[in-house]
Design a protein around this motif. Structure first.
Motif, short mmCIF file in Angstrom:
data_model
loop_
_atom_site.label_atom_id
_atom_site.label_comp_id
_atom_site.label_asym_id
_atom_site.label_seq_id
_atom_site.Cartn_x
_atom_site.Cartn_y
_atom_site.Cartn_z
N MET A 47 -0.43 -9.23 -5.72
CA MET A 47 -1.45 -8.39 -5.08
C MET A 47 -1.77 -9.00 -3.71
O MET A 47 -1.58 -10.20 -3.49
N LEU A 48 -2.25 -8.17 -2.82
CA LEU A 48 -2.71 -8.67 -1.52
C LEU A 48 -4.02 -9.42 -1.71
O LEU A 48 -4.69 -9.28 -2.74
N SER A 49 -4.42 -10.18 -0.72
CA SER A 49 -5.68 -10.93 -0.83
C SER A 49 -6.88 -10.00 -1.00
O SER A 49 -7.90 -10.40 -1.54
N SER A 50 -6.72 -8.75 -0.59
CA SER A 50 -7.79 -7.75 -0.75
C SER A 50 -7.91 -7.29 -2.20
O SER A 50 -8.86 -6.58 -2.55
N GLY A 51 -6.92 -7.64 -3.04
CA GLY A 51 -6.91 -7.17 -4.42
C GLY A 51 -6.15 -5.87 -4.61
O GLY A 51 -6.03 -5.37 -5.72
N LEU A 52 -5.63 -5.32 -3.52
CA LEU A 52 -4.84 -4.09 -3.59
C LEU A 52 -3.36 -4.43 -3.75
O LEU A 52 -2.92 -5.51 -3.36
N PRO A 53 -2.58 -3.51 -4.30
CA PRO A 53 -1.15 -3.78 -4.44
C PRO A 53 -0.46 -3.81 -3.07
O PRO A 53 -0.94 -3.18 -2.12
N ASP A 54 0.64 -4.55 -2.99
CA ASP A 54 1.38 -4.63 -1.73
C ASP A 54 2.40 -3.51 -1.59
O ASP A 54 3.21 -3.51 -0.67
N HIS A 55 2.37 -2.56 -2.49
CA HIS A 55 3.35 -1.49 -2.51
C HIS A 55 2.75 -0.26 -3.20
O HIS A 55 1.77 -0.36 -3.93
N ILE A 56 3.39 0.88 -2.95
CA ILE A 56 3.05 2.12 -3.66
C ILE A 56 4.34 2.90 -3.82
O ILE A 56 5.14 3.00 -2.88
N PHE A 57 4.55 3.44 -4.99
CA PHE A 57 5.72 4.27 -5.26
C PHE A 57 5.19 5.62 -5.73
O PHE A 57 4.52 5.71 -6.76
N LEU A 58 5.45 6.67 -4.94
CA LEU A 58 5.02 8.01 -5.29
C LEU A 58 6.20 8.80 -5.85
O LEU A 58 7.31 8.72 -5.31
#
Length: 138
Positions: A47-58
């Protein structure tokens, strides 16, 4: 994990087998018009330091269930869609009742969608190599 229905916002669907992946794609095929797309994230990636994922797959499936759209994005690679000739100038897919427009998208057969999702999940969230990619136009 996947989010493609309202109940998945708080409890994402865990995709832990090829059977679960096929069931998700099948659910998109028969879903109503407001739920034709899923957002996937791999729990195997940092995860990024922000807590969000470093990727997205749509992943989206067309209304007739024969074709679909894929989009893979990371901070390093940007937003990518399948390479190839655009099938329409703009395609709109609904992700949990929210429209997402893809410009000049090459829609791919649903069996390619299945293979790409399986590769994404089983590779720990890596960009699928079963098809070629290009930058998504904006």
């Amino acid at each position: 994990m996947a989010v493609f229905k309202e109940e998945h916002r708080d409890a994402p669907l865990l995709l832990d087998s090829e059977h679960a992946i096929d069931a998700m794609v099948d659910a998109l095929i028969v879903a109503g018009p407001l739920h034709k797309g899923a957002q996937l994230e791999s729990l195997d990636r940092q995860m990024l330091s922000s807590g969000l994922p470093d990727h997205i797959f749509l992943v989206g499936v067309s209304a007739d269930g024969r074709f679909g759209i894929l989009s893979y994005s990371t901070g390093e690679e940007g937003a990518l869609i399948p390479a190839g000739k655009a099938t329409v100038p703009v395609a709109t897919y609904m992700f949990n009742t929210y429209p997402r427009e893809f410009l000049e998208p090459p829609e791919v057969p649903v069996d390619v969608v299945r293979r790409a999702v399986k590769e994404f999940v089983l590779s720990g969230g890596q960009r699928p190599t079963c098809l070629e990619w290009r930058e998504e136009p904006y």
